[in-house]
Motif scaffolding. Structure first.
Motif, PDB file in Angstrom:
ATOM      1  N   ALA A  66      21.113   8.699  -2.370  1.00 48.81           N
ATOM      2  CA  ALA A  66      21.454   7.282  -2.522  1.00 48.81           C
ATOM      3  C   ALA A  66      20.667   6.622  -3.646  1.00 48.81           C
ATOM      4  O   ALA A  66      20.156   5.520  -3.510  1.00 48.81           O
ATOM      5  N   ASN A  67      20.579   7.308  -4.776  1.00 50.85           N
ATOM      6  CA  ASN A  67      19.896   6.784  -5.966  1.00 50.85           C
ATOM      7  C   ASN A  67      18.419   6.472  -5.733  1.00 50.85           C
ATOM      8  O   ASN A  67      17.840   5.626  -6.423  1.00 50.85           O
ATOM      9  N   GLY A  68      17.813   7.146  -4.769  1.00 52.09           N
ATOM     10  CA  GLY A  68      16.390   6.936  -4.524  1.00 52.09           C
ATOM     11  C   GLY A  68      16.065   6.221  -3.235  1.00 52.09           C
ATOM     12  O   GLY A  68      14.892   6.057  -2.895  1.00 52.09           O
ATOM     13  N   ALA A  69      17.084   5.788  -2.490  1.00 51.68           N
ATOM     14  CA  ALA A  69      16.839   5.067  -1.240  1.00 51.68           C
ATOM     15  C   ALA A  69      16.293   5.981  -0.146  1.00 51.68           C
ATOM     16  O   ALA A  69      15.570   5.524   0.749  1.00 51.68           O
ATOM     17  N   PHE A  70      16.632   7.276  -0.202  1.00 50.35           N
ATOM     18  CA  PHE A  70      16.139   8.246   0.780  1.00 50.35           C
ATOM     19  C   PHE A  70      15.475   9.410   0.060  1.00 50.35           C
ATOM     20  O   PHE A  70      16.051   9.969  -0.868  1.00 50.35           O
ATOM     21  N   THR A  71      14.291   9.763   0.508  1.00 46.97           N
ATOM     22  CA  THR A  71      13.635  10.967   0.002  1.00 46.97           C
ATOM     23  C   THR A  71      13.302  11.864   1.185  1.00 46.97           C
ATOM     24  O   THR A  71      12.594  11.444   2.110  1.00 46.97           O
ATOM     25  N   HIS A  72      13.833  13.079   1.144  1.00 49.60           N
ATOM     26  CA  HIS A  72      13.612  14.047   2.215  1.00 49.60           C
ATOM     27  C   HIS A  72      12.689  15.146   1.698  1.00 49.60           C
ATOM     28  O   HIS A  72      12.978  15.810   0.706  1.00 49.60           O
ATOM     29  N   LEU A  73      11.570  15.326   2.410  1.00 48.03           N
ATOM     30  CA  LEU A  73      10.623  16.384   2.089  1.00 48.03           C
ATOM     31  C   LEU A  73      10.526  17.333   3.269  1.00 48.03           C
ATOM     32  O   LEU A  73      10.579  16.891   4.430  1.00 48.03           O
ATOM     33  N   PRO A  74      10.387  18.621   3.021  1.00 44.58           N
ATOM     34  CA  PRO A  74      10.410  19.587   4.121  1.00 44.58           C
ATOM     35  C   PRO A  74       9.270  19.426   5.126  1.00 44.58           C
ATOM     36  O   PRO A  74       9.395  19.853   6.276  1.00 44.58           O
ATOM     37  N   ASP A  75       8.158  18.800   4.718  1.00 43.36           N
ATOM     38  CA  ASP A  75       7.024  18.656   5.631  1.00 43.36           C
ATOM     39  C   ASP A  75       7.043  17.326   6.385  1.00 43.36           C
ATOM     40  O   ASP A  75       6.090  16.985   7.072  1.00 43.36           O
ATOM     41  N   ARG A  76       8.134  16.566   6.253  1.00 39.85           N
ATOM     42  CA  ARG A  76       8.270  15.288   6.947  1.00 39.85           C
ATOM     43  C   ARG A  76       9.493  15.318   7.848  1.00 39.85           C
ATOM     44  O   ARG A  76      10.577  15.709   7.425  1.00 39.85           O
ATOM     45  N   ALA A  77       9.328  14.886   9.085  1.00 46.61           N
ATOM     46  CA  ALA A  77      10.452  14.879  10.014  1.00 46.61           C
ATOM     47  C   ALA A  77      11.476  13.817   9.633  1.00 46.61           C
ATOM     48  O   ALA A  77      12.682  14.013   9.793  1.00 46.61           O
ATOM     49  N   ASP A  78      11.005  12.680   9.122  1.00 44.58           N
ATOM     50  CA  ASP A  78      11.892  11.583   8.759  1.00 44.58           C
ATOM     51  C   ASP A  78      11.825  11.327   7.258  1.00 44.58           C
ATOM     52  O   ASP A  78      10.783  11.518   6.630  1.00 44.58           O
ATOM     53  N   PRO A  79      12.912  10.858   6.682  1.00 43.34           N
ATOM     54  CA  PRO A  79      12.905  10.575   5.239  1.00 43.34           C
ATOM     55  C   PRO A  79      12.107   9.314   4.925  1.00 43.34           C
ATOM     56  O   PRO A  79      11.913   8.447   5.779  1.00 43.34           O
ATOM     57  N   VAL A  80      11.667   9.220   3.688  1.00 45.15           N
ATOM     58  CA  VAL A  80      11.145   7.965   3.170  1.00 45.15           C
ATOM     59  C   VAL A  80      12.352   7.098   2.854  1.00 45.15           C
ATOM     60  O   VAL A  80      13.272   7.531   2.153  1.00 45.15           O
ATOM     61  N   VAL A  81      12.388   5.867   3.386  1.00 37.47           N
ATOM     62  CA  VAL A  81      13.540   4.980   3.211  1.00 37.47           C
ATOM     63  C   VAL A  81      13.110   3.749   2.429  1.00 37.47           C
ATOM     64  O   VAL A  81      12.128   3.095   2.764  1.00 37.47           O
ATOM     65  N   ARG A  82      13.865   3.448   1.382  1.00 37.73           N
ATOM     66  CA  ARG A  82      13.620   2.251   0.564  1.00 37.73           C
ATOM     67  C   ARG A  82      14.930   1.467   0.522  1.00 37.73           C
ATOM     68  O   ARG A  82      15.815   1.770  -0.269  1.00 37.73           O
TER      69      ARG A  82
END
Length: 270
Positions: A66-82
């Motif tokens: 979503a153009n940077g609104a969600f970042t998913h990293l394998p060591d995080r259960a939940d995405p970073v949401v902006r």
């Protein structure tokens, strides 16, 4: 030249062919990059639900949606949401309607698409289980949470006209971009761009911009293309990407496995 540590790429019009497929050559090239110690990052305008079917087939160290609104990293259960907050979303919609009256609106929440009747959707999107039609803009802003990406589509106003009007009207309240859709603008929270999201991911790994290669084909890729030390516009890309002032490299078209060809060359030079 600093040896790259990250290969980052857009999907549609860049990594994927016209039919949305991943070629075996592309998969092999990115797998070889991972085997050589490079990290692979997907950076797309797509929402998460439409990204996993592609990213799950690649050796991804991170996935930005979503153009940077969600970042998913394998060591995080939940995405970073902006996301855009509700009040700002309402203000942005009001300003856009005042500037371009024939707009309809939709919101990508990450889990689905919520749209009002004035927003033209394709037949497949309207029938998709993750799509919800509401009665109007007021209900849209009440029900769509989070506002990861606000979509504005004009009934008739050409894209270049509506983009100029929208940017003037919105100012610093939101990021305004597009990825080539017919009369369609994409709006995100201030500072939310592909480039900033990629910079955050790479910074968490201690990777500098000079150590990043990025591939893209549309104006929403410009922030990442110009941040990365090695930005490659696809030969099939939008004309804005070929301004000599940007100093971007040019990769063969997505139909010719352009990303794979450049990655293969990079690996021979490591």
């Amino acid at each position: 030249m600093v040896s790259p540590r990250v290969i980052a790429t857009d999907l549609d019009g860049t990594l994927l062919r016209f039919d949305g497929s991943l070629s075996p050559r592309t998969i092999d090239a990115l797998s070889a990059a991972e085997a050589a110690g490079l990290r692979v990052v997907v950076v797309t305008a797509r929402p998460p639900a439409a990204t996993w079917m592609i990213s799950d087939r690649l050796p991804c160290s991170a996935v930005v949606c979503a153009n940077g609104a969600f970042t998913h990293l394998p060591d995080r259960a939940d995405p970073v949401v902006r996301a855009l907050d509700r009040d700002t979303s309402g203000t942005v919609v009001a300003k856009l309607l005042a500037a371009v009256p024939d707009l309809g609106f939709a919101v990508e929440t990450g889990d689905g698409l919520v749209y009002e009747p004035a927003f033209e959707v394709s037949e497949w999107a309207a029938e998709a289980p993750w799509s919800t039609e509401v009665t109007g803009v007021e209900e849209l802003l009440e029900r769509a949470t989070p506002v990861a990406k606000l979509l504005a589509r004009a009934a008739e106003t050409p894209l270049h006209d509506m983009r100029a009007e929208a940017q003037a009207a919105v100012g610093g309240l939101a990021e305004v971009t597009h990825s080539g859709g017919s009369r369609l603008l994409e709006l995100s929270a201030p500072g939310v761009t592909k480039g900033n999201a990629l910079a955050d991911v790479c910074g968490s790994w201690g990777v500098t911009a000079e150590e990043v290669v990025y591939f893209g084909d549309m104006p929403n890729d410009l922030s990442a293309l110009t941040w990365a030390g090695h930005g490659y516009a696809m030969a099939n890309g939008h004309p804005d990407l070929f301004d000599p002032v940007l100093g971007l490299g040019v990769a063969p078209s997505h139909q010719e496995d352009g990303v794979a060809r450049v990655v293969e060359r990079i690996l021979t030079e490591l």
